[in-house]
Write a protein that holds these residues in place. Structure first.
Motif, mmCIF file in Angstrom:
data_model
loop_
_atom_site.group_PDB
_atom_site.id
_atom_site.type_symbol
_atom_site.label_atom_id
_atom_site.label_comp_id
_atom_site.label_asym_id
_atom_site.label_seq_id
_atom_site.Cartn_x
_atom_site.Cartn_y
_atom_site.Cartn_z
ATOM 1 N N CYS A 114 62.220 109.884 -4.200
ATOM 2 C CA CYS A 114 62.411 109.571 -3.040
ATOM 3 C C CYS A 114 64.464 109.890 -3.090
ATOM 4 N N ALA A 115 64.496 110.233 -2.182
ATOM 5 C CA ALA A 115 66.457 111.098 -2.319
ATOM 6 C C ALA A 115 67.151 110.881 -0.639
ATOM 7 N N VAL A 116 68.419 110.927 -0.979
ATOM 8 C CA VAL A 116 69.352 110.588 -0.114
ATOM 9 C C VAL A 116 70.520 112.272 -0.301
ATOM 10 N N ARG A 117 70.873 111.709 1.321
ATOM 11 C CA ARG A 117 71.720 113.042 0.768
ATOM 12 C C ARG A 117 73.064 112.754 -0.157
ATOM 13 N N HIS A 118 73.396 113.871 -0.352
ATOM 14 C CA HIS A 118 74.393 113.704 -1.211
ATOM 15 C C HIS A 118 75.377 112.990 -0.704
ATOM 16 N N SER A 139 68.028 105.487 9.024
ATOM 17 C CA SER A 139 67.348 105.456 10.718
ATOM 18 C C SER A 139 65.882 106.379 10.754
ATOM 19 N N HIS A 140 66.231 107.564 9.294
ATOM 20 C CA HIS A 140 65.117 108.383 9.971
ATOM 21 C C HIS A 140 64.115 108.770 8.513
ATOM 22 N N VAL A 141 63.708 108.531 7.795
ATOM 23 C CA VAL A 141 62.448 109.101 6.783
ATOM 24 C C VAL A 141 61.544 110.648 6.933
ATOM 25 N N ALA A 142 61.550 110.922 6.014
ATOM 26 C CA ALA A 142 61.062 112.413 6.344
ATOM 27 C C ALA A 142 59.567 112.048 5.167
ATOM 28 N N TYR A 143 59.063 112.881 4.778
ATOM 29 C CA TYR A 143 57.663 113.095 4.105
ATOM 30 C C TYR A 143 56.843 114.383 4.263
ATOM 31 N N SER A 144 56.443 114.517 3.193
ATOM 32 C CA SER A 144 55.580 115.973 3.205
ATOM 33 C C SER A 144 54.604 115.870 3.909
ATOM 34 N N ASP A 145 54.229 117.285 4.476
ATOM 35 C CA ASP A 145 52.320 117.538 4.583
ATOM 36 C C ASP A 145 51.456 117.946 3.319
ATOM 37 N N ILE A 182 66.851 116.192 4.218
ATOM 38 C CA ILE A 182 68.454 115.116 4.371
ATOM 39 C C ILE A 182 69.257 115.794 4.171
ATOM 40 N N ALA A 183 69.420 117.459 3.253
ATOM 41 C CA ALA A 183 70.501 118.004 2.745
ATOM 42 C C ALA A 183 71.561 118.140 4.371
ATOM 43 N N HIS A 184 70.724 118.373 5.598
ATOM 44 C CA HIS A 184 71.095 119.630 6.704
ATOM 45 C C HIS A 184 71.414 117.993 7.977
ATOM 46 N N GLY A 185 71.025 116.840 6.965
ATOM 47 C CA GLY A 185 71.340 115.378 8.552
ATOM 48 C C GLY A 185 70.465 115.009 9.192
ATOM 49 N N GLY A 190 64.075 109.714 1.854
ATOM 50 C CA GLY A 190 62.869 110.803 2.167
ATOM 51 C C GLY A 190 61.805 110.782 1.001
ATOM 52 N N CYS A 191 60.684 111.668 1.009
ATOM 53 C CA CYS A 191 60.290 110.846 -0.389
ATOM 54 C C CYS A 191 59.098 112.738 -0.653
ATOM 55 N N GLN A 192 58.920 113.467 -1.917
ATOM 56 C CA GLN A 192 58.372 113.744 -2.025
ATOM 57 C C GLN A 192 58.061 114.125 -3.112
#
Length: 261
Positions: A114-118, A139-145, A182-185, A190-192
Protein backbone atom coordinates in the motif's frame (compact mmCIF):
# COMPACT_ATOMS: atom_id res chain seq x y z
CA UNK A 1 14.24 2.41 -18.56
CA UNK A 2 17.03 1.69 -16.10
CA UNK A 3 19.90 -0.71 -16.89
CA UNK A 4 20.55 -3.04 -13.94
CA UNK A 5 24.08 -4.15 -13.12
CA UNK A 6 23.83 -7.88 -13.70
CA UNK A 7 25.97 -10.17 -11.51
CA UNK A 8 28.76 -12.25 -13.02
CA UNK A 9 26.54 -15.37 -13.11
CA UNK A 10 23.94 -13.48 -15.12
CA UNK A 11 26.57 -12.29 -17.59
CA UNK A 12 27.75 -15.87 -17.97
CA UNK A 13 24.16 -16.95 -18.62
CA UNK A 14 23.91 -14.27 -21.29
CA UNK A 15 27.08 -15.53 -22.97
CA UNK A 16 25.77 -19.09 -22.97
CA UNK A 17 22.48 -17.88 -24.42
CA UNK A 18 24.32 -16.11 -27.22
CA UNK A 19 26.13 -19.30 -28.19
CA UNK A 20 22.87 -21.22 -28.29
CA UNK A 21 20.89 -18.53 -30.13
CA UNK A 22 19.17 -19.31 -33.39
CA UNK A 23 21.07 -18.49 -36.56
CA UNK A 24 18.51 -15.88 -37.59
CA UNK A 25 17.22 -13.14 -35.32
CA UNK A 26 13.52 -13.16 -34.58
CA UNK A 27 11.01 -10.44 -33.77
CA UNK A 28 9.33 -11.69 -30.61
CA UNK A 29 6.01 -10.14 -29.59
CA UNK A 30 5.50 -10.09 -25.82
CA UNK A 31 2.65 -8.78 -23.68
CA UNK A 32 3.31 -8.49 -19.94
CA UNK A 33 0.99 -7.50 -17.14
CA UNK A 34 2.11 -4.76 -14.77
CA UNK A 35 3.24 -6.98 -11.91
CA UNK A 36 6.23 -8.34 -13.83
CA UNK A 37 6.68 -5.35 -16.15
CA UNK A 38 9.62 -3.68 -14.41
CA UNK A 39 11.57 -6.92 -14.08
CA UNK A 40 10.93 -7.62 -17.76
CA UNK A 41 12.05 -4.11 -18.73
CA UNK A 42 15.23 -4.46 -16.70
CA UNK A 43 16.17 -7.85 -18.14
CA UNK A 44 15.05 -7.48 -21.76
CA UNK A 45 18.10 -5.49 -23.01
CA UNK A 46 20.45 -8.27 -21.81
CA UNK A 47 18.27 -10.87 -23.51
CA UNK A 48 18.26 -8.95 -26.79
CA UNK A 49 22.03 -8.48 -26.73
CA UNK A 50 22.76 -12.11 -25.95
CA UNK A 51 20.16 -13.77 -28.18
CA UNK A 52 20.13 -11.42 -31.14
CA UNK A 53 16.32 -11.45 -31.04
CA UNK A 54 14.26 -8.26 -30.97
CA UNK A 55 11.50 -7.90 -28.40
CA UNK A 56 8.33 -6.06 -29.39
CA UNK A 57 6.82 -5.36 -25.98
CA UNK A 58 3.35 -4.24 -24.94
CA UNK A 59 1.49 -4.13 -21.64
CA UNK A 60 -1.92 -5.18 -20.42
CA UNK A 61 -3.69 -6.50 -17.34
CA UNK A 62 -4.13 -10.22 -16.76
CA UNK A 63 -7.90 -9.82 -16.47
CA UNK A 64 -10.62 -7.22 -16.64
CA UNK A 65 -12.68 -5.66 -19.39
CA UNK A 66 -10.21 -3.17 -20.88
CA UNK A 67 -9.18 -3.59 -24.52
CA UNK A 68 -5.53 -4.06 -23.55
CA UNK A 69 -6.26 -6.98 -21.19
CA UNK A 70 -4.32 -10.05 -22.26
CA UNK A 71 -7.41 -12.30 -22.62
CA UNK A 72 -9.05 -9.66 -24.83
CA UNK A 73 -5.94 -9.40 -27.00
CA UNK A 74 -5.86 -13.15 -27.54
CA UNK A 75 -9.58 -13.24 -28.24
CA UNK A 76 -9.02 -10.67 -31.01
CA UNK A 77 -6.28 -12.84 -32.47
CA UNK A 78 -3.43 -10.38 -31.94
CA UNK A 79 -0.12 -11.90 -33.13
CA UNK A 80 1.52 -12.49 -29.73
CA UNK A 81 4.33 -14.96 -29.01
CA UNK A 82 4.68 -14.75 -25.21
CA UNK A 83 2.38 -13.64 -22.41
CA UNK A 84 3.51 -12.88 -18.86
CA UNK A 85 0.66 -12.59 -16.38
CA UNK A 86 -1.01 -13.70 -13.17
CA UNK A 87 -0.66 -17.47 -12.87
CA UNK A 88 -4.33 -18.26 -12.26
CA UNK A 89 -5.42 -16.20 -15.27
CA UNK A 90 -2.73 -17.87 -17.38
CA UNK A 91 -3.97 -21.30 -16.32
CA UNK A 92 -7.45 -20.35 -17.51
CA UNK A 93 -6.13 -19.36 -20.93
CA UNK A 94 -4.15 -22.58 -21.06
CA UNK A 95 -7.31 -24.59 -20.34
CA UNK A 96 -9.09 -22.68 -23.12
CA UNK A 97 -6.43 -23.76 -25.61
CA UNK A 98 -4.99 -20.27 -26.13
CA UNK A 99 -1.48 -21.22 -24.95
CA UNK A 100 0.96 -24.00 -25.84
CA UNK A 101 0.49 -26.97 -23.49
CA UNK A 102 3.46 -27.47 -21.18
CA UNK A 103 4.97 -24.06 -21.91
CA UNK A 104 4.10 -22.41 -18.57
CA UNK A 105 7.10 -21.12 -16.64
CA UNK A 106 6.64 -19.77 -13.11
CA UNK A 107 8.66 -16.56 -12.74
CA UNK A 108 7.93 -14.90 -9.39
CA UNK A 109 5.51 -14.23 -6.55
CA UNK A 110 4.33 -10.75 -5.66
CA UNK A 111 2.93 -9.45 -2.36
CA UNK A 112 0.37 -6.66 -2.17
CA UNK A 113 1.63 -3.36 -0.77
CA UNK A 114 0.00 0.00 0.00
CA UNK A 115 1.11 3.56 -0.62
CA UNK A 116 0.36 7.21 0.05
CA UNK A 117 1.27 10.38 -1.81
CA UNK A 118 4.92 11.34 -1.37
CA UNK A 119 5.40 13.31 1.84
CA UNK A 120 1.99 12.47 3.29
CA UNK A 121 1.73 10.93 6.78
CA UNK A 122 2.42 7.20 6.57
CA UNK A 123 0.03 4.89 8.42
CA UNK A 124 1.40 1.82 10.18
CA UNK A 125 -0.10 -1.17 8.35
CA UNK A 126 2.11 -3.81 9.98
CA UNK A 127 -0.93 -5.19 11.86
CA UNK A 128 -4.42 -6.05 10.69
CA UNK A 129 -5.92 -3.34 12.91
CA UNK A 130 -3.42 -0.81 11.58
CA UNK A 131 -4.40 -1.69 8.01
CA UNK A 132 -8.08 -1.39 8.95
CA UNK A 133 -7.51 2.08 10.40
CA UNK A 134 -5.55 3.17 7.32
CA UNK A 135 -8.53 2.28 5.11
CA UNK A 136 -11.04 3.95 7.43
CA UNK A 137 -9.03 7.17 7.81
CA UNK A 138 -8.53 7.62 4.06
CA UNK A 139 -10.89 9.88 2.15
CA UNK A 140 -10.46 7.91 -1.06
CA UNK A 141 -8.88 4.47 -1.50
CA UNK A 142 -7.79 3.09 -4.87
CA UNK A 143 -7.14 -0.52 -5.89
CA UNK A 144 -6.53 -2.19 -9.23
CA UNK A 145 -8.78 -4.06 -11.63
CA UNK A 146 -6.41 -7.04 -11.71
CA UNK A 147 -5.53 -9.77 -9.19
CA UNK A 148 -4.72 -7.58 -6.17
CA UNK A 149 -7.79 -5.40 -6.65
CA UNK A 150 -10.10 -8.34 -7.13
CA UNK A 151 -8.83 -9.76 -3.84
CA UNK A 152 -9.35 -6.44 -2.05
CA UNK A 153 -12.86 -6.04 -3.45
CA UNK A 154 -14.04 -9.62 -2.96
CA UNK A 155 -12.22 -10.66 0.23
CA UNK A 156 -10.04 -8.14 2.05
CA UNK A 157 -12.74 -5.59 2.86
CA UNK A 158 -14.79 -8.37 4.42
CA UNK A 159 -11.79 -9.74 6.33
CA UNK A 160 -11.27 -6.24 7.76
CA UNK A 161 -15.00 -5.89 8.49
CA UNK A 162 -15.23 -2.53 6.72
CA UNK A 163 -17.12 -3.19 3.48
CA UNK A 164 -20.06 -0.95 4.38
CA UNK A 165 -17.85 1.81 5.75
CA UNK A 166 -15.84 1.94 2.53
CA UNK A 167 -18.79 2.22 0.15
CA UNK A 168 -18.32 5.33 -1.95
CA UNK A 169 -14.78 5.80 -0.66
CA UNK A 170 -12.97 2.81 -2.19
CA UNK A 171 -12.81 2.37 -5.96
CA UNK A 172 -11.40 -0.12 -8.41
CA UNK A 173 -9.26 1.64 -11.02
CA UNK A 174 -9.31 0.22 -14.57
CA UNK A 175 -6.05 0.22 -16.58
CA UNK A 176 -4.27 3.13 -14.82
CA UNK A 177 -1.68 2.10 -12.19
CA UNK A 178 -2.89 2.75 -8.64
CA UNK A 179 0.34 4.59 -7.85
CA UNK A 180 -0.40 7.19 -10.53
CA UNK A 181 -3.86 7.79 -9.08
CA UNK A 182 -2.27 8.43 -5.68
CA UNK A 183 0.53 10.60 -7.09
CA UNK A 184 -2.01 12.79 -8.89
CA UNK A 185 -4.02 13.29 -5.70
CA UNK A 186 -7.08 11.36 -6.86
CA UNK A 187 -6.71 8.98 -3.89
CA UNK A 188 -4.87 9.41 -0.61
CA UNK A 189 -4.31 5.68 0.00
CA UNK A 190 -4.13 2.71 -2.31
CA UNK A 191 -2.93 -0.86 -2.67
CA UNK A 192 -1.54 -2.91 -5.56
CA UNK A 193 1.24 -5.38 -6.28
CA UNK A 194 4.42 -4.03 -4.67
CA UNK A 195 6.26 -4.45 -7.98
CA UNK A 196 3.70 -2.20 -9.68
CA UNK A 197 3.95 0.52 -7.03
CA UNK A 198 7.77 0.66 -6.88
CA UNK A 199 8.40 2.30 -10.30
CA UNK A 200 5.87 5.12 -9.73
CA UNK A 201 7.27 8.53 -8.82
CA UNK A 202 5.44 10.75 -6.35
CA UNK A 203 4.35 8.08 -3.86
CA UNK A 204 5.72 6.45 -0.72
CA UNK A 205 5.17 2.72 -0.14
CA UNK A 206 4.16 2.30 3.50
CA UNK A 207 4.49 -1.48 3.61
CA UNK A 208 2.98 -4.79 2.54
CA UNK A 209 -0.25 -6.23 3.86
CA UNK A 210 0.10 -8.09 7.18
CA UNK A 211 0.78 -11.78 6.70
CA UNK A 212 -2.64 -12.74 8.14
CA UNK A 213 -4.44 -11.02 5.24
CA UNK A 214 -1.71 -11.04 2.58
CA UNK A 215 -2.21 -12.60 -0.84
CA UNK A 216 0.84 -13.66 -2.82
CA UNK A 217 0.19 -13.50 -6.55
CA UNK A 218 2.14 -15.80 -8.85
CA UNK A 219 3.40 -14.40 -12.15
CA UNK A 220 4.11 -16.84 -14.95
CA UNK A 221 4.83 -16.81 -18.65
CA UNK A 222 3.79 -19.07 -21.51
CA UNK A 223 4.04 -19.39 -25.27
CA UNK A 224 0.93 -18.42 -27.19
CA UNK A 225 -0.54 -21.22 -29.28
CA UNK A 226 0.32 -20.69 -32.93
CA UNK A 227 3.32 -18.49 -32.21
CA UNK A 228 5.51 -17.99 -35.27
CA UNK A 229 8.60 -18.08 -33.03
CA UNK A 230 8.02 -20.89 -30.50
CA UNK A 231 11.71 -21.70 -30.00
CA UNK A 232 12.68 -18.07 -29.31
CA UNK A 233 9.61 -17.69 -27.08
CA UNK A 234 10.64 -20.63 -24.90
CA UNK A 235 14.21 -19.30 -24.86
CA UNK A 236 12.98 -15.96 -23.48
CA UNK A 237 11.00 -17.64 -20.69
CA UNK A 238 13.99 -19.79 -19.74
CA UNK A 239 16.15 -16.67 -19.61
CA UNK A 240 13.71 -14.78 -17.38
CA UNK A 241 13.46 -17.75 -15.01
CA UNK A 242 17.22 -18.38 -14.83
CA UNK A 243 18.67 -18.35 -11.29
CA UNK A 244 21.33 -15.88 -12.47
CA UNK A 245 18.59 -13.29 -12.99
CA UNK A 246 16.86 -13.78 -9.64
CA UNK A 247 18.54 -10.79 -8.00
CA UNK A 248 17.41 -8.43 -10.77
CA UNK A 249 13.83 -9.66 -10.34
CA UNK A 250 14.04 -9.29 -6.56
CA UNK A 251 15.12 -5.66 -6.90
CA UNK A 252 11.75 -4.84 -8.46
CA UNK A 253 9.83 -5.98 -5.37
CA UNK A 254 9.08 -9.51 -6.53
CA UNK A 255 10.09 -12.80 -4.94
CA UNK A 256 11.76 -14.76 -7.80
CA UNK A 257 10.77 -18.36 -8.26
CA UNK A 258 14.39 -19.30 -8.95
CA UNK A 259 15.38 -18.25 -5.43
CA UNK A 260 13.13 -20.95 -3.97
CA UNK A 261 15.12 -23.77 -5.55
Amino acid sequence: MRSPHLPAKALAACAALAMAAAAHAADLRVVSSGGFAQAYKDLSPAYERSSGHHLLSEWGPSMGATKNAIPARLARGEPIDVVIMVGDALDKLMAEGKLEPGSKVVLADSPIACAVRHGAPQPDISTVDGLRQAFLHASHVAYSDSASGEYIKRELLDKLGIRQQMEGRAAQIPATPVGEIIAHGQADFGCQQRSELKPVAGIDIVGVLPQEVQLQTQFSGAVVRGSSQPQAARQLLDFLAAPANASAIEQTGLEPAAARH
